[in-house]
Motif scaffolding. Structure first.
Motif, PDB file in Angstrom:
ATOM      1  N   LEU A   1      11.482 -10.213 -13.592  1.00 35.06           N
ATOM      2  CA  LEU A   1      11.001 -10.286 -12.231  1.00 35.06           C
ATOM      3  C   LEU A   1      11.580  -9.087 -11.492  1.00 35.06           C
ATOM      4  O   LEU A   1      12.789  -8.875 -11.507  1.00 35.06           O
ATOM      5  N   THR A   2      10.719  -8.322 -10.895  1.00 32.33           N
ATOM      6  CA  THR A   2      11.215  -7.191 -10.118  1.00 32.33           C
ATOM      7  C   THR A   2      11.445  -7.671  -8.698  1.00 32.33           C
ATOM      8  O   THR A   2      10.508  -7.851  -7.930  1.00 32.33           O
ATOM      9  N   ALA A   3      12.704  -7.911  -8.371  1.00 32.36           N
ATOM     10  CA  ALA A   3      13.013  -8.467  -7.054  1.00 32.36           C
ATOM     11  C   ALA A   3      12.961  -7.393  -5.987  1.00 32.36           C
ATOM     12  O   ALA A   3      12.535  -7.634  -4.861  1.00 32.36           O
ATOM     13  N   VAL A   4      13.431  -6.203  -6.345  1.00 33.73           N
ATOM     14  CA  VAL A   4      13.438  -5.088  -5.405  1.00 33.73           C
ATOM     15  C   VAL A   4      12.975  -3.858  -6.173  1.00 33.73           C
ATOM     16  O   VAL A   4      13.428  -3.623  -7.293  1.00 33.73           O
ATOM     17  N   ALA A   5      12.055  -3.092  -5.584  1.00 37.66           N
ATOM     18  CA  ALA A   5      11.524  -1.936  -6.288  1.00 37.66           C
ATOM     19  C   ALA A   5      11.606  -0.703  -5.406  1.00 37.66           C
ATOM     20  O   ALA A   5      11.046  -0.683  -4.309  1.00 37.66           O
ATOM     21  N   ASP A   6      12.356   0.282  -5.874  1.00 37.01           N
ATOM     22  CA  ASP A   6      12.270   1.623  -5.309  1.00 37.01           C
ATOM     23  C   ASP A   6      12.495   1.661  -3.804  1.00 37.01           C
ATOM     24  O   ASP A   6      11.726   2.240  -3.059  1.00 37.01           O
ATOM     25  N   LEU A   7      13.580   1.039  -3.384  1.00 37.99           N
ATOM     26  CA  LEU A   7      13.810   0.863  -1.958  1.00 37.99           C
ATOM     27  C   LEU A   7      14.823   1.902  -1.468  1.00 37.99           C
ATOM     28  O   LEU A   7      15.916   1.995  -2.005  1.00 37.99           O
ATOM     29  N   SER A   8      14.440   2.678  -0.469  1.00 33.04           N
ATOM     30  CA  SER A   8      15.379   3.644   0.111  1.00 33.04           C
ATOM     31  C   SER A   8      15.457   3.418   1.609  1.00 33.04           C
ATOM     32  O   SER A   8      14.440   3.193   2.265  1.00 33.04           O
TER      33      SER A   8
ATOM     34  N   MET B   1       9.617  -6.064   4.510  1.00 31.67           N
ATOM     35  CA  MET B   1       9.510  -6.082   3.048  1.00 31.67           C
ATOM     36  C   MET B   1       8.418  -7.039   2.598  1.00 31.67           C
ATOM     37  O   MET B   1       8.203  -8.080   3.200  1.00 31.67           O
ATOM     38  N   TYR B   2       7.737  -6.646   1.533  1.00 31.22           N
ATOM     39  CA  TYR B   2       6.738  -7.522   0.936  1.00 31.22           C
ATOM     40  C   TYR B   2       6.819  -7.372  -0.579  1.00 31.22           C
ATOM     41  O   TYR B   2       6.709  -6.257  -1.104  1.00 31.22           O
ATOM     42  N   LEU B   3       7.072  -8.465  -1.277  1.00 28.09           N
ATOM     43  CA  LEU B   3       7.161  -8.469  -2.737  1.00 28.09           C
ATOM     44  C   LEU B   3       8.072  -7.362  -3.284  1.00 28.09           C
ATOM     45  O   LEU B   3       7.700  -6.651  -4.214  1.00 28.09           O
ATOM     46  N   GLY B   4       9.249  -7.236  -2.704  1.00 29.10           N
ATOM     47  CA  GLY B   4      10.245  -6.317  -3.248  1.00 29.10           C
ATOM     48  C   GLY B   4      10.120  -4.888  -2.782  1.00 29.10           C
ATOM     49  O   GLY B   4      10.924  -4.047  -3.160  1.00 29.10           O
ATOM     50  N   ARG B   5       9.091  -4.597  -1.994  1.00 29.95           N
ATOM     51  CA  ARG B   5       8.928  -3.215  -1.522  1.00 29.95           C
ATOM     52  C   ARG B   5       8.971  -3.155  -0.011  1.00 29.95           C
ATOM     53  O   ARG B   5       8.589  -4.099   0.675  1.00 29.95           O
ATOM     54  N   LEU B   6       9.413  -1.996   0.461  1.00 28.68           N
ATOM     55  CA  LEU B   6       9.429  -1.747   1.891  1.00 28.68           C
ATOM     56  C   LEU B   6       8.030  -1.292   2.282  1.00 28.68           C
ATOM     57  O   LEU B   6       7.484  -0.372   1.679  1.00 28.68           O
TER      58      LEU B   6
ATOM     59  N   ARG C   1      -6.193  -0.839  -4.720  1.00 30.31           N
ATOM     60  CA  ARG C   1      -6.082  -1.693  -5.893  1.00 30.31           C
ATOM     61  C   ARG C   1      -5.456  -0.966  -7.078  1.00 30.31           C
ATOM     62  O   ARG C   1      -4.967  -1.585  -8.000  1.00 30.31           O
ATOM     63  N   THR C   2      -5.476   0.353  -7.035  1.00 28.15           N
ATOM     64  CA  THR C   2      -4.999   1.095  -8.201  1.00 28.15           C
ATOM     65  C   THR C   2      -3.752   1.931  -7.910  1.00 28.15           C
ATOM     66  O   THR C   2      -2.907   2.091  -8.778  1.00 28.15           O
ATOM     67  N   GLU C   3      -3.645   2.448  -6.722  1.00 30.32           N
ATOM     68  CA  GLU C   3      -2.589   3.418  -6.449  1.00 30.32           C
ATOM     69  C   GLU C   3      -1.563   2.849  -5.478  1.00 30.32           C
ATOM     70  O   GLU C   3      -1.920   2.313  -4.431  1.00 30.32           O
ATOM     71  N   LEU C   4      -0.285   2.966  -5.858  1.00 30.56           N
ATOM     72  CA  LEU C   4       0.791   2.472  -5.006  1.00 30.56           C
ATOM     73  C   LEU C   4       0.966   3.421  -3.825  1.00 30.56           C
ATOM     74  O   LEU C   4       1.174   4.618  -4.017  1.00 30.56           O
ATOM     75  N   PRO C   5       0.870   2.914  -2.594  1.00 35.00           N
ATOM     76  CA  PRO C   5       1.040   3.822  -1.453  1.00 35.00           C
ATOM     77  C   PRO C   5       2.500   4.235  -1.295  1.00 35.00           C
ATOM     78  O   PRO C   5       3.401   3.449  -1.594  1.00 35.00           O
ATOM     79  N   VAL C   6       2.720   5.469  -0.863  1.00 37.02           N
ATOM     80  CA  VAL C   6       4.094   5.915  -0.635  1.00 37.02           C
ATOM     81  C   VAL C   6       4.381   5.903   0.862  1.00 37.02           C
ATOM     82  O   VAL C   6       3.481   5.897   1.691  1.00 37.02           O
ATOM     83  N   MET C   7       5.690   5.904   1.171  1.00 37.55           N
ATOM     84  CA  MET C   7       6.118   5.904   2.570  1.00 37.55           C
ATOM     85  C   MET C   7       5.733   7.218   3.229  1.00 37.55           C
ATOM     86  O   MET C   7       6.117   8.281   2.758  1.00 37.55           O
ATOM     87  N   THR C   8       4.979   7.141   4.294  1.00 41.98           N
ATOM     88  CA  THR C   8       4.653   8.365   5.018  1.00 41.98           C
ATOM     89  C   THR C   8       4.964   8.175   6.492  1.00 41.98           C
ATOM     90  O   THR C   8       4.891   7.072   7.021  1.00 41.98           O
TER      91      THR C   8
ATOM     92  N   ALA D   1       4.012   8.880  13.151  1.00 43.21           N
ATOM     93  CA  ALA D   1       4.438   8.960  14.551  1.00 43.21           C
ATOM     94  C   ALA D   1       5.548   7.979  14.882  1.00 43.21           C
ATOM     95  O   ALA D   1       5.353   6.994  15.588  1.00 43.21           O
ATOM     96  N   GLY D   2       6.725   8.240  14.335  1.00 41.55           N
ATOM     97  CA  GLY D   2       7.879   7.420  14.696  1.00 41.55           C
ATOM     98  C   GLY D   2       8.142   6.256  13.781  1.00 41.55           C
ATOM     99  O   GLY D   2       9.130   5.560  13.937  1.00 41.55           O
ATOM    100  N   ALA D   3       7.253   6.015  12.844  1.00 42.58           N
ATOM    101  CA  ALA D   3       7.491   4.921  11.904  1.00 42.58           C
ATOM    102  C   ALA D   3       7.152   5.395  10.502  1.00 42.58           C
ATOM    103  O   ALA D   3       6.348   6.305  10.318  1.00 42.58           O
ATOM    104  N   LEU D   4       7.793   4.759   9.507  1.00 43.99           N
ATOM    105  CA  LEU D   4       7.454   5.041   8.117  1.00 43.99           C
ATOM    106  C   LEU D   4       6.598   3.890   7.615  1.00 43.99           C
ATOM    107  O   LEU D   4       6.982   2.721   7.743  1.00 43.99           O
ATOM    108  N   VAL D   5       5.454   4.213   7.057  1.00 42.46           N
ATOM    109  CA  VAL D   5       4.539   3.166   6.623  1.00 42.46           C
ATOM    110  C   VAL D   5       4.041   3.481   5.219  1.00 42.46           C
ATOM    111  O   VAL D   5       3.721   4.628   4.918  1.00 42.46           O
ATOM    112  N   ALA D   6       3.980   2.454   4.362  1.00 45.33           N
ATOM    113  CA  ALA D   6       3.419   2.627   3.028  1.00 45.33           C
ATOM    114  C   ALA D   6       2.067   1.948   2.991  1.00 45.33           C
ATOM    115  O   ALA D   6       1.962   0.773   2.643  1.00 45.33           O
ATOM    116  N   CYS D   7       1.035   2.669   3.409  1.00 44.10           N
ATOM    117  CA  CYS D   7      -0.302   2.083   3.444  1.00 44.10           C
ATOM    118  C   CYS D   7      -1.338   3.201   3.376  1.00 44.10           C
ATOM    119  O   CYS D   7      -1.274   4.146   4.142  1.00 44.10           O
ATOM    120  N   HIS D   8      -2.269   3.061   2.456  1.00 43.55           N
ATOM    121  CA  HIS D   8      -3.324   4.078   2.334  1.00 43.55           C
ATOM    122  C   HIS D   8      -4.187   4.130   3.573  1.00 43.55           C
ATOM    123  O   HIS D   8      -4.594   5.199   4.023  1.00 43.55           O
TER     124      HIS D   8
END
Lengths: 318, 339, 324
Positions: free
Chosen positions: B42-49, B243-248, B314-321, B324-331
């Motif tokens: 179970l991946t409880a936390v993934a790639d969290l900075s 956090m959602y399912l181990g990711r920020l 559905r295929t690509e993991l979004p990265v933190m970008t 404007a003042g916030a970091l968001v991981a969403c395509h």
């Protein structure tokens, strides 16, 4: 829900532990259980009687100088033909007072019972604590050994240990080492239960946050186990120890009855019963009956006390 | 603040770099062999900075299975990360070479737990519980330790006479005060608070939250605050990570996050919280439940519940970008499909 | 004025213990109208769950109803014999608990559990009961109900299980559902779904719900009226909006200020000093008087009844204007 716990809140903080124990839920359960009081009273009485055996018995049954062969087979309540003293529970073939022999024998039985219980408790609790706290391969190893041990009857394990120990020792030491060998043999046959119980409660306790809190300040596993986990897994251990004490006494009696235990020079209740059964069919019933009765009463009293303790410490049954 | 003027005081106190934690949740070996079941992780936390600045309260918020408590445990060293590292004041929490420095560091960090009924050893008296860190770090002993315990109890609103009692003689709120006194006893700078009020009633929660803020102001503490309760997080945090399912999925300053949530999950969460101001109001329907963390969906793990999901999600993991003042991981946010 | 569905008057529940009798509920009175959602809030130990348990006759021994009466459509149900209670429980009043796993038997398929309940209370034939079970599951939002009806409880997620429990509670078309912390074990996103579902079921089935919870937010969103409990008594009862936005009891006022929200300024929270008294140490007069900022002489000696305060009623002497 209605809270019944924490009933000492607001009470004076300085009261002695005895008063607090008396006022606690366990104390209350004791006060209101006639069986527990009776069992504790009988056990206490027997223990006291054996401690003061040399004061309250008419003779030292194992000092050959005090025995009079003419008193042999005196029935209960009658005066001996040799010494003229009255034998309340009769005398055996040597003219030994059965009542005195029982008290001295119970002393030996209780000593071995206590010693072997302490032995298996320390051994089992240590292994259980380590297994539960450390986990992994060490746990697997300890618990599989316990599983294997538990699939043999305890008496067989004790016989095996007893035999091996005897074989390794020079015969000249046999007599004087019997007590130690018996203690270890019975102790080794009973540790697995403690280990299992302690491992299970350790696994519960180690997930609790107070253990994490101790680990956060950098405490090593050993102090955490001893200071934090051990006091919190002690309750069930106490229950097993009580019930095991009765089992150990019976186990010792069985070994001695089979002739591999305490020698007739240092007889336990089991030895007395073995000696007594030789005379059962010749009509001298008291030599067998009274030691057997003593054994039954002792084991029953301790068991009933242990039963009560288990229920009293189990919050689900309260 | 520009990078050139960055000195030791303004450097972040805590830095987590690509933290990952996997648990082996397989059944025991014998059962696995008998049933022919494979190992499961179970991946409880993934790639969290993330980084936590001095004197701020950084909060992680998420639902069950989000991995927020695992992060807390990795930060204080209760859980070894599978990969990645936490450094506090430049000292690694997992590197064996920094073991000696870490021993010193332990005195500067503490943890407050969720369940005040489990976090205090039931067999110990309050004075021993509170003084344990003092003694463990060799700060004080004997009468000096006693004096310190009395001060601490008064600091958290208890009486010095409480020190001779056992934990069961206190209510939940009082126990949490004892836990706080203990956490403060060795003068830490950084306290990890794992759901510190979620086992408490609201009026007691208010007392504890106020106390924690007062203590932060007085003692200059830095908090890592873990909670599932958005309103509590809003009350306490300066910056928030969702956090959602181990990711920020989103990190933003508090006011920014609550005023302008960007990630669709943050929006859904804010919509879902029942609030006093919702009397009689109709709300947007919330769909779906959190998937099993043993087999999370591929791509963005929120895509099955996301109203804006498209093929890429559905295929690509979004990265933190940066948005404007916030970091968001969403395509969708990265593509500018939502603001 | 038509008769209320449920009427509780001066309910008193006691728990005899070896340290004396604890009064868990004392003089609790309220009504629930047909099809209404009454929220019952309070902190742990306030007596909200015990109120629910007393109504449905499931008080844990040694707890007992020591006074007052409970009427369902005018008929007394607090003194019914065991089999009389059984005929009401599950049929006219049903119950939903916090943990859906305790309400569902893990060894039986949910369809079996549902049909059994339906047959028991309505006397339907098995085939008809199964049909009704599918309809109920569809109604509570279980997708592909006709297929999932043969699944076991562990095959459902937490939220789906609570939906099944709601279907089970609806099985006999009850007049009242007592829901004790039905959303507390759920994540917020699922909680929101269950709240929405309960509101819809209440409307469509004309069933009244007594919603017991510690979460004011859930109450705010769901309930028509709210009863705030404190130390085994009702402190305030009134329309949800009034109790939340315009509280009349000092305890309710403190409680509302103590709740962090998503809207108000994140300043210092209002703090009620102290804690709720233990049941063996409830103060004389108003139970809240040692913590109340407005306490005066009368509060310490005389216990206030529920007094009219605008649209609400509050057990507080501040509202006894006529008497002064």
């Amino acid at each position: 829900m209605v809270s019944q716990s924490g009933n000492e809140a607001g009470g004076p903080a300085g009261t002695g532990w005895l008063a607090r124990a008396w006022d606690s839920d366990v104390g209350y359960s004791f006060r209101t259980s006639p069986v527990a009081i009776g069992a504790a009273f009988v056990s206490g009485l027997i223990i006291l009687a054996t401690v003061f055996a040399n004061v309250i018995t008419p003779q030292n049954p194992f000092d050959a100088a005090t025995l009079n062969l003419m008193d042999g087979f005196t029935p209960p309540g009658e005066a001996g033909a040799g010494s003229g003293m009255t034998f309340g529970l009769g005398a055996d073939s040597q003219g030994r007072d059965v009542y005195s022999a029982i008290l001295y024998g119970t002393r030996v039985s209780l000593l071995i019972g206590f010693a072997s219980t302490v032995f298996s408790l320390v051994f089992g609790v240590t292994l259980g604590l380590v297994a539960g706290y450390v986990g992994g391969r060490i746990e697997a190893l300890i618990m599989r050994i316990a599983d294997i041990q538990l699939s043999f009857p305890a008496i067989l394990v004790a016989l095996l240990v007893f035999g091996v120990a005897r074989g390794l020792m020079p015969p000249s030491l046999h007599e004087q080492m019997t007590f130690a060998v018996m203690t270890i043999a019975i102790g080794l046959s009973n540790w697995a239960q403690y280990a299992r119980t302690v491992r299970a409660s350790t696994m519960v306790e180690k997930r609790k946050e107070y253990v994490d809190a101790a680990r956060v300040i950098g405490l090593r596993p050993f102090p955490v186990m001893i200071r934090h986990v051990l006091p919190n897994v002690a309750g069930p251990v106490l229950v097993i120890a009580t019930i095991n004490l009765a089992l150990a006494i019976l186990e010792e009696a069985t070994l001695s009855f089979l002739g591999v235990g305490m020698p007739p020079t240092q007889p336990s209740l089991g030895t007395l019963i073995r000696i007594g059964q030789q005379f059962l069919f010749s009509g001298e019933w008291w030599i067998l009956l009274f030691p057997s009765l003593a054994l039954v009463i002792l084991a029953l009293a301790i068991n009933l006390f242990g039963d009560w303790l288990r229920d009293a410490l189990n919050p689900k049954l309260r | 603040m520009s990078a050139e003027t960055k000195d030791l005081a303004s450097a972040p106190l805590v830095r987590a770099d690509r933290l990952t934690c996997r648990f082996d949740v397989s059944r025991p070996w014998l059962e696995r062999v008998v049933a022919g079941a494979p190992r499961q992780t179970l991946t409880a936390v993934a790639d969290l900075s993330f980084e936590i600045a001095r004197r701020e309260t950084f909060a992680f918020v998420g639902e069950s299975g989000s991995g927020k408590s695992t992060v807390a445990r990795m930060v204080v060293g209760l859980q070894q990360p599978t990969s990645g590292d936490v450094t506090i004041d430049g000292i690694s929490m997992s590197d064996p070479r920094s073991a000696a420095a870490r021993e010193k560091l332990r005195q500067r960090l503490q943890m407050i737990f969720q369940d005040p009924f489990a976090s205090l050893n039931p067999r110990w008296r309050v004075d021993r519980i509170v003084a344990e860190p003092i003694r463990a770090f060799g700060i004080a002993d004997g009468a000096a330790a006693e004096q310190r315990v009395a001060e601490l109890l008064q600091l958290v609103g208890l009486s010095r006479t409480d020190s001779r009692k056992y934990p069961h003689e206190f209510s939940g709120g009082q126990r949490q005060r004892i836990a706080i006194a203990r956490a403060l006893s060795a003068n830490p700078e950084f306290i990890v608070c794992d759901e510190p009020t979620s086992a408490l009633d609201v009026s007691v929660q208010a007392q504890i939250l106020n106390l924690m803020r007062d203590l932060q102001d007085r003692l200059g503490l830095t908090y890592l605050f873990i909670s599932h309760n958005l309103a509590v997080v809003r009350q306490m945090a300066t910056r928030v990570g969702v956090m959602y399912l181990g990711r920020l999925v989103e990190v933003a300053p508090r006011d920014e996050l609550f005023a302008r949530p960007r990630h669709p999950y943050t929006r859904m969460l804010l919509d879902a919280v029942p609030d006093l101001d919702m009397v009689g109001r109709q709300r947007k329907p919330v769909v779906g439940e959190i998937p099993n963390p043993i087999s999370p969906p591929g791509g963005c793990s929120f895509h099955p519940r996301c109203p804006l999901a498209f093929d890429r999600c559905r295929t690509e993991l979004p990265v933190m970008t940066d948005s404007a003042g916030a970091l968001v991981a969403c395509h969708a946010v990265a593509d500018g499909r939502i603001s | 004025m038509n008769e209320p569905l449920l009427s509780v008057r001066n309910l008193r529940v006691e728990f005899p213990t070896r340290r004396g009798i604890l009064t868990a509920l004392d003089g609790v009175s309220f009504d629930i109208a047909a099809g209404e959602i009454l929220g019952v809030v309070g902190e742990s130990g306030a007596g909200k769950s015990i109120t629910g348990a007393a109504i449905i006759g499931l008080l844990e021994p040694p707890g007992r109803i020591a006074g007052g009466e409970i009427r369902l459509k005018g008929e007394r149900i607090d003194n019914l014999p065991a089999d009389g209670l059984r005929r009401i429980r599950g049929k006219r009043i049903s119950m939903v608990f916090q943990d859906p796993l305790t309400a569902l038997n893990p060894l039986f398929r949910i369809g079996e559990q549902l049909s059994e309940t339906i047959q028991l209370h309505t006397g339907m034939k098995p085939a008809a009961a199964r049909e009704r079970a599918v309809a109920l599951l569809t109604d509570v939002g279980i997708p592909a109900a006709s297929r999932r009806i043969d699944a076991y409880p562990h095959q459902f997620s937490g939220g789906m299980r609570q939906r099944v429990v709601l279907a089970l509670a609806l099985a006999a078309d009850p007049e009242l559902i007592i829901a004790d912390e039905p959303t507390t074990a759920l994540d917020v996103s699922v909680q929101a779904q269950i709240i929405g579902l309960m509101k819809r079921l209440c409307r469509e089935h004309r069933v009244a719900i007594m919603l017991i919870t510690h979460d004011m937010g859930v109450i705010a969103e769901t309930a028509d009226r709210v009863a705030v409990m404190y130390a085994g008594r009702i402190a305030e009862i009134g329309p949800a909006r009034d109790v939340i936005k315009n509280a009349h009891h000092p305890y309710t006022q403190g409680l509302m200020g103590a709740i962090p929200t998503l809207v108000a300024a994140a300043g210092r929270l209002t703090q009620i000093p102290g804690t709720m008294p233990r049941l063996d140490a409830i103060p004389k007069g108003c139970a809240f008087n040692p913590r109340c900022p407005h306490t005066f002489a009368r509060c310490v000696v005389e216990r206030p009844e529920l007094l009219q305060a605008e649209r609400s009623r509050a057990a507080c002497w501040l509202h006894a204007k006529a008497a002064i």
